[in-house]
Design an enzyme around this catalytic site. Structure first.
Site, PDB file in Angstrom:
ATOM      1  N   HIS A 258       0.665  -1.272  -0.031  1.00 46.69           N
ATOM      2  CA  HIS A 258      -0.199   0.191   0.035  1.00 46.69           C
ATOM      3  C   HIS A 258       0.877   1.008  -0.042  1.00 46.69           C
ATOM      4  CE1 HIS A 258      -4.244   0.805   0.097  1.00 46.69           C
ATOM      5  NE2 HIS A 258      -4.006   2.199   0.910  1.00 46.69           N
ATOM      6  N   HIS A 284     -10.527   4.608  -7.183  1.00 46.97           N
ATOM      7  CA  HIS A 284     -11.488   5.261  -5.910  1.00 46.97           C
ATOM      8  C   HIS A 284     -12.674   5.607  -6.363  1.00 46.97           C
ATOM      9  CE1 HIS A 284      -7.406   6.807  -4.164  1.00 46.97           C
ATOM     10  NE2 HIS A 284      -7.573   5.632  -3.679  1.00 46.97           N
TER      11      HIS A 284
END
Length: 312
Positions: A258, A284
């Site tokens: 990440h 997103h």
């Protein structure tokens, strides 16, 4: 947990049979998995939170109101739970009470009156561009399949900013070498195409031509990245690969996959990419999630200004 949870099924169209706590949780789990399509990790967290709430209520939904919810969250706060945990539990409770209301198990939805707890959003640690180049410029490979695989993983994570779960789910046919894009199945089963550059393509070719065939087994299927036994690679292995490579590079912060996702997004914005494009690349759902990376870039700009400007 008390398993004698009695629910008043008085809503029109519902039966008058009582449901116990295990049945309530099983129904809620099916809703989270198959209707909301939440990740297994989120489902486990939500079920744990609902179990704790039902324990507070002695296993009964009857009488559940906004006062009870606030008292439960206040107890969590008093026990020293982090703000991020409280934010998640608030979201969970609101989802649960809304579901129970729709099923007719609650006459009203007390969760609607519950304010949303805001979790702090600290700026993510990222590599600067020089550090990223150092990490990715590995010494010449000996041809060992593990070296070839690990280099391809690192290059692709940095090139695309995909999530670790998305990387593990990639199949060989998801890579379009002619167009330099990969097909990714993201959250909510939403598919997107993400471009990658020449270094990642070369690393992928070396792995697929010289490394993957050595490890491939009948059980490998179409998986792009494999473990040493030939099965599809798992997220834990990818995390170990990233941590190990960063540990070999002096001066770099310790981070997992990440962190490379954060790094890729930050470098895209620093290079002039617009926020909407980065949102699409990262998958997103909301632009608000992507905006945190503008804060990272501004923070770096401020640091550079203080170091370089004579009247900073």
């Amino acid at each position: 947990m008390n398993d004698n949870l009695n629910v008043n099924d008085s809503a029109p169209g519902d039966s008058n049979d009582d449901l116990n706590a295990y049945e309530i949780l099983a129904e809620f789990e099916r809703y989270l998995r198959f209707e909301r399509d939440l990740s297994p990790h989120t489902v486990r967290a939500y079920l744990s939170d609902v179990t704790a709430l039902l324990d507070q209520l002695n296993g009964r939904l009857e009488g559940l109101d906004i006062g009870e919810l606030r008292a439960w969250l206040a107890d969590q706060h008093g026990a020293g739970k982090a703000r991020a945990t409280l934010a998640r539990r608030t979201a969970c409770v609101r989802t649960f009470t809304a579901y129970c209301h729709r099923r007719g198990w609650l006459a009203g939805d007390p969760g609607l009156l519950l304010g949303s707890a805001k979790a702090p959003r600290p700026l993510p640690a990222v590599l600067d561009q020089k550090q990223a180049q150092t990490v990715l410029n590995a010494p010449p490979s000996t041809g060992d399949p593990k070296d070839l695989r690990d280099q391809a993983i690192l290059e692709l994570l940095y090139a695309t900013g995909v999530r670790v779960g998305e990387l593990c789910a990639l199949d060989v046919d998801d890579v379009d070498r002619d167009r330099h894009v990969i097909r990714v199945l993201g959250k909510g089963r939403k598919e997107r195409s993400v471009p990658f550059g020449i270094p990642a393509l070369r690393a992928l070719d070396r792995w697929c031509i010289n490394g993957r065939p050595i490890w491939v087994r009948e059980r490998s299927g179409p998986a792009l990245f494999l473990g040493v036994r030939g099965g599809r690679i798992d997220a834990g292995t990818v995390r170990r690969v990233v941590h190990a490579r960063l540990a070999e590079t002096e001066g770099t912060p310790d981070m997992g996959p990440h962190g490379l996702r954060h790094t890729a997004a930050t470098h895209l914005l620093e290079g002039g990419a617009d926020l909407r494009s980065v949102q699409e690349l990262l998958g997103h759902a909301s632009l608000n999630t992507t905006q945190i990376y503008t804060h990272v870039s501004i923070d770096r700009l401020r640091t550079a200004y203080r170091q370089a400007h004579p009247r900073a």
